[in-house]
Design an enzyme around this catalytic site. Structure first.
Site, PDB file in Angstrom:
ATOM      1  N   ARG A  62       0.840  -1.203   0.000  1.00  0.00           N
ATOM      2  CA  ARG A  62       0.000   0.000   0.000  1.00  0.00           C
ATOM      3  C   ARG A  62       0.877   1.256   0.000  1.00  0.00           C
ATOM      4  O   ARG A  62       0.572   2.248  -0.654  1.00  0.00           O
ATOM      5  CB  ARG A  62      -0.917  -0.024   1.231  1.00  0.00           C
ATOM      6  CG  ARG A  62      -2.060   0.971   1.176  1.00  0.00           C
ATOM      7  CD  ARG A  62      -2.985   0.785   2.366  1.00  0.00           C
ATOM      8  NE  ARG A  62      -3.673  -0.493   2.339  1.00  0.00           N
ATOM      9  CZ  ARG A  62      -4.801  -0.723   1.683  1.00  0.00           C
ATOM     10  NH1 ARG A  62      -5.354   0.243   0.970  1.00  0.00           N
ATOM     11  NH2 ARG A  62      -5.379  -1.906   1.719  1.00  0.00           N
ATOM     12  N   ASN A 104     -12.944  14.662   0.776  1.00  0.00           N
ATOM     13  CA  ASN A 104     -13.665  13.437   0.442  1.00  0.00           C
ATOM     14  C   ASN A 104     -15.150  13.687   0.659  1.00  0.00           C
ATOM     15  O   ASN A 104     -15.536  14.558   1.451  1.00  0.00           O
ATOM     16  CB  ASN A 104     -13.202  12.284   1.336  1.00  0.00           C
ATOM     17  CG  ASN A 104     -13.906  10.980   1.007  1.00  0.00           C
ATOM     18  OD1 ASN A 104     -13.979  10.583  -0.157  1.00  0.00           O
ATOM     19  ND2 ASN A 104     -14.442  10.313   2.017  1.00  0.00           N
ATOM     20  N   HIS A 106     -18.596  11.460   1.690  1.00  0.00           N
ATOM     21  CA  HIS A 106     -19.029  10.165   2.220  1.00  0.00           C
ATOM     22  C   HIS A 106     -20.556  10.139   2.257  1.00  0.00           C
ATOM     23  O   HIS A 106     -21.182  11.127   2.671  1.00  0.00           O
ATOM     24  CB  HIS A 106     -18.467   9.959   3.627  1.00  0.00           C
ATOM     25  CG  HIS A 106     -18.821   8.635   4.206  1.00  0.00           C
ATOM     26  ND1 HIS A 106     -18.244   7.459   3.785  1.00  0.00           N
ATOM     27  CD2 HIS A 106     -19.717   8.287   5.173  1.00  0.00           C
ATOM     28  CE1 HIS A 106     -18.755   6.444   4.472  1.00  0.00           C
ATOM     29  NE2 HIS A 106     -19.648   6.927   5.312  1.00  0.00           N
TER      30      HIS A 106
END
EC number: 2.1.2.2
Length: 213
Positions: A62, A104, A106
């Site tokens: 990652r 972001n 959500h």
């Protein structure tokens, strides 16, 4: 002019809403996906936006993927990084690199229902309101200072799909407005929270309840 880099994993409907909004003082410099078959890449390329695809499966860890992703992002000198359906959990080092300049959205009224299956969980809990939240990204998943929220009524007979469709329409209004506020310098984080100030009205979106899904 603020440079924006948008990260997607699929069709990028929120990316499309931001591009179509034509936000003053901002330009979408690039759209980057972690899948080469992400439909949003073709949509962006057709509009003359630089695109790139980095397959996360091609990296040994990652951390390695995030390092390559950061390099691709930084090539466009971004003032803001926007996650628009980017389905990757980001490492702490990556989130700290863009702290205070990565947003972001959500599909829940955070801090309720972080993670996946938000609409199913809202219906199971008998919530009367559902919605979406624009927030700054931090190392903790689906946390960070809240910039704006939008709410819709949960209707009798709602399914996860019908509720998701109504919330998505709200996202397409809320996210471009949040990006506009960032580009205009109207957002300030004070003591870990976004100060409302003159932008208080733009931080909330609550359409009139409708019987239509």
């Amino acid at each position: 002019m603020k440079n924006i880099v948008i990260l997607i994993s699929g069709r990028g409907s929120n990316m499309q809403a931001i591009v179509d909004a034509g936000i003053p003082g901002a330009r979408v410099a690039a759209v980057i996906a972690n899948r080469s078959d992400a439909a949003g890449l073709a949509w962006a390329a057709e509009r003359g936006i630089a695109t790139a695809a980095l397959d996360h499966k091609a990296y040994p860890s990652r951390e390695a993927f995030d390092a390559a992703l950061a390099e691709a992002i930084d090539a466009h000198a971004p003032d803001l990084v926007v996650l628009a359906g980017f389905m990757r959990i980001l490492t702490e080092g990556f989130t700290r690199r863009y702290e205070g300049r990565m947003l972001n959205i959500h599909p829940s009224l955070l801090p309720a229902f972080p993670g996946l299956h938000t609409h199913e969980r809202a219906l199971e809990m008998g919530c009367k309101l559902a919605g979406c939240t624009v927030h700054f990204v931090t190392a903790e998943l689906d946390h960070g200072p809240i910039v704006a929220q939008g709410a819709v009524s949960v209707l009798d007979g709602d399914t996860p799909d019908s509720l998701a469709a109504r919330v998505l329409k709200l996202e397409h209004q809320l996210y471009p407005e949040a990006v506009r506020r960032f580009a205009a310098g109207e957002i300030a984080v004070v003591d870990g929270k976004v100060a409302s100030g003159a932008g208080a009205a733009a931080s909330l979106l609550s359409p009139v309840p409708s019987s239509k899904a």
